[in-house]
Design a protein around this motif. Structure first.
Motif, PDB file in Angstrom:
ATOM      1  N   PHE A  41       0.833  -1.206   0.000  1.00  0.00           N
ATOM      2  CA  PHE A  41       0.000   0.000   0.000  1.00  0.00           C
ATOM      3  C   PHE A  41       0.869   1.259   0.000  1.00  0.00           C
ATOM      4  N   ILE A  42       1.869   1.315   0.873  1.00  0.00           N
ATOM      5  CA  ILE A  42       2.745   2.489   0.942  1.00  0.00           C
ATOM      6  C   ILE A  42       3.514   2.662  -0.364  1.00  0.00           C
ATOM      7  N   ALA A  43       3.975   1.572  -0.957  1.00  0.00           N
ATOM      8  CA  ALA A  43       4.674   1.646  -2.247  1.00  0.00           C
ATOM      9  C   ALA A  43       3.761   2.229  -3.322  1.00  0.00           C
ATOM     10  N   GLU A  44       2.490   1.860  -3.294  1.00  0.00           N
ATOM     11  CA  GLU A  44       1.549   2.409  -4.267  1.00  0.00           C
ATOM     12  C   GLU A  44       1.353   3.907  -4.051  1.00  0.00           C
ATOM     13  N   LEU A  45       1.279   4.341  -2.796  1.00  0.00           N
ATOM     14  CA  LEU A  45       1.143   5.773  -2.514  1.00  0.00           C
ATOM     15  C   LEU A  45       2.377   6.536  -3.002  1.00  0.00           C
ATOM     16  N   LYS A  46       3.549   5.979  -2.759  1.00  0.00           N
ATOM     17  CA  LYS A  46       4.796   6.629  -3.192  1.00  0.00           C
ATOM     18  C   LYS A  46       4.881   6.735  -4.713  1.00  0.00           C
ATOM     19  N   ALA A  47       4.339   5.752  -5.420  1.00  0.00           N
ATOM     20  CA  ALA A  47       4.416   5.727  -6.879  1.00  0.00           C
ATOM     21  C   ALA A  47       3.388   6.625  -7.554  1.00  0.00           C
ATOM     22  N   ASP A  48       2.372   7.051  -6.829  1.00  0.00           N
ATOM     23  CA  ASP A  48       1.303   7.866  -7.403  1.00  0.00           C
ATOM     24  C   ASP A  48       1.665   9.348  -7.281  1.00  0.00           C
ATOM     25  N   PRO A  49       1.893  10.035  -8.391  1.00  0.00           N
ATOM     26  CA  PRO A  49       2.265  11.450  -8.321  1.00  0.00           C
ATOM     27  C   PRO A  49       1.187  12.334  -7.673  1.00  0.00           C
ATOM     28  N   LYS A  50      -0.063  11.882  -7.698  1.00  0.00           N
ATOM     29  CA  LYS A  50      -1.128  12.672  -7.070  1.00  0.00           C
ATOM     30  C   LYS A  50      -1.072  12.601  -5.541  1.00  0.00           C
ATOM     31  N   CYS A  51      -0.311  11.654  -4.996  1.00  0.00           N
ATOM     32  CA  CYS A  51      -0.128  11.531  -3.540  1.00  0.00           C
ATOM     33  C   CYS A  51       1.151  12.214  -3.070  1.00  0.00           C
ATOM     34  N   ILE A  86      -5.029   9.788  -1.022  1.00  0.00           N
ATOM     35  CA  ILE A  86      -4.576   8.727  -0.117  1.00  0.00           C
ATOM     36  C   ILE A  86      -5.772   8.039   0.536  1.00  0.00           C
ATOM     37  N   ILE A  87      -6.717   8.807   1.058  1.00  0.00           N
ATOM     38  CA  ILE A  87      -7.877   8.182   1.717  1.00  0.00           C
ATOM     39  C   ILE A  87      -8.727   7.455   0.675  1.00  0.00           C
ATOM     40  N   GLY A  88      -8.775   7.962  -0.547  1.00  0.00           N
ATOM     41  CA  GLY A  88      -9.503   7.274  -1.612  1.00  0.00           C
ATOM     42  C   GLY A  88      -8.892   5.915  -1.936  1.00  0.00           C
ATOM     43  N   LYS A  89      -7.568   5.873  -2.042  1.00  0.00           N
ATOM     44  CA  LYS A  89      -6.890   4.601  -2.292  1.00  0.00           C
ATOM     45  C   LYS A  89      -7.102   3.648  -1.118  1.00  0.00           C
ATOM     46  N   ALA A  90      -6.998   4.167   0.084  1.00  0.00           N
ATOM     47  CA  ALA A  90      -7.190   3.329   1.275  1.00  0.00           C
ATOM     48  C   ALA A  90      -8.596   2.742   1.296  1.00  0.00           C
ATOM     49  N   SER A  91      -9.591   3.530   0.912  1.00  0.00           N
ATOM     50  CA  SER A  91     -10.968   3.034   0.942  1.00  0.00           C
ATOM     51  C   SER A  91     -11.147   1.817   0.031  1.00  0.00           C
ATOM     52  N   HIS A  92     -10.436   1.793  -1.087  1.00  0.00           N
ATOM     53  CA  HIS A  92     -10.512   0.639  -1.990  1.00  0.00           C
ATOM     54  C   HIS A  92      -9.896  -0.602  -1.350  1.00  0.00           C
ATOM     55  N   TYR A  93      -8.770  -0.427  -0.687  1.00  0.00           N
ATOM     56  CA  TYR A  93      -8.149  -1.557   0.006  1.00  0.00           C
ATOM     57  C   TYR A  93      -9.036  -2.034   1.159  1.00  0.00           C
ATOM     58  N   CYS A  94      -9.665  -1.107   1.844  1.00  0.00           N
ATOM     59  CA  CYS A  94     -10.537  -1.460   2.977  1.00  0.00           C
ATOM     60  C   CYS A  94     -11.753  -2.268   2.516  1.00  0.00           C
ATOM     61  N   ASP A  95     -12.182  -2.067   1.287  1.00  0.00           N
ATOM     62  CA  ASP A  95     -13.324  -2.807   0.741  1.00  0.00           C
ATOM     63  C   ASP A  95     -12.989  -4.276   0.483  1.00  0.00           C
ATOM     64  N   ASP A  96     -11.704  -4.594   0.423  1.00  0.00           N
ATOM     65  CA  ASP A  96     -11.257  -5.962   0.162  1.00  0.00           C
ATOM     66  C   ASP A  96     -11.029  -6.678   1.495  1.00  0.00           C
ATOM     67  N   ASP A  97     -11.917  -7.609   1.836  1.00  0.00           N
ATOM     68  CA  ASP A  97     -11.829  -8.325   3.114  1.00  0.00           C
ATOM     69  C   ASP A  97     -10.517  -9.088   3.262  1.00  0.00           C
ATOM     70  N   LYS A  98      -9.935  -9.512   2.169  1.00  0.00           N
ATOM     71  CA  LYS A  98      -8.681 -10.261   2.223  1.00  0.00           C
ATOM     72  C   LYS A  98      -7.505  -9.371   2.596  1.00  0.00           C
TER      73      LYS A  98
END
Length: 152
Positions: A27-37, A88-100
């Motif tokens: 998750f943190i790697a994805e945030l670092k790679a996203d220029p909008k974050c 960041i909170i938008g990306k997190a919300s997508h991960y939170c939707d995944d129970d796994k």
């Protein structure tokens, strides 16, 4: 002066096992790679350099959590730095939707008006991360004795 808000963003893995730690790093790697974050990530990771946020806020890689609290801030969704945190909170919300994945998050904002409140909770434990306490009235020094009450 302008309109001011108080804002909290909290994101955290539900467990601290090996898989959760691996997922957190992903998750943190994805945030670092996203220029909008980028703007938010610079603030979240530069606290020790005298820039960015305070010592009590940032990204905790050991406990797999991200926490930031803005007090008395101008929070306008059109500002680039606000858009960065919203991303960041938008990306997190997508991960939170995944129970796994096992992540929880919350975004809370309280404006100057009593009706200007935003509460967004994600994942199984989003409500446990932070909450808005409603204002209440507490009487501290009223001298009232019901035995002396005026009666018609």
């Amino acid at each position: 002066m302008g309109y001011r808000s108080e804002v909290v963003i909290a994101i955290q893995m539900d467990n601290n096992d090996e898989r959760s730690i691996r997922d957190w790093h992903l998750f943190i790697a994805e945030l670092k790679a996203d220029p909008k974050c980028d703007m938010a990530m610079r603030e979240l990771t530069n606290g020790k350099n005298g820039e960015g946020l305070g010592d009590e806020e940032g990204i905790d890689m050991k406990n797999c959590s991200l926490y930031v609290h803005f007090s008395d801030v101008k929070w306008y969704d059109t500002d680039e730095w606000v858009q960065s945190y919203n991303r960041i909170i938008g990306k997190a919300s997508h991960y939170c939707d995944d129970d796994k994945f096992g992540m929880s998050a919350c975004f809370l904002r309280v404006g100057e008006e009593t009706t200007d409140i935003v509460e967004e909770y994600y994942g199984a434990y989003g409500y446990d991360l932070a909450y808005i306490s409603k204002p209440y009235i507490e009487t501290t020094d009223v001298k009232f004795d019901p035995d002396n009450k005026l009666i018609q």
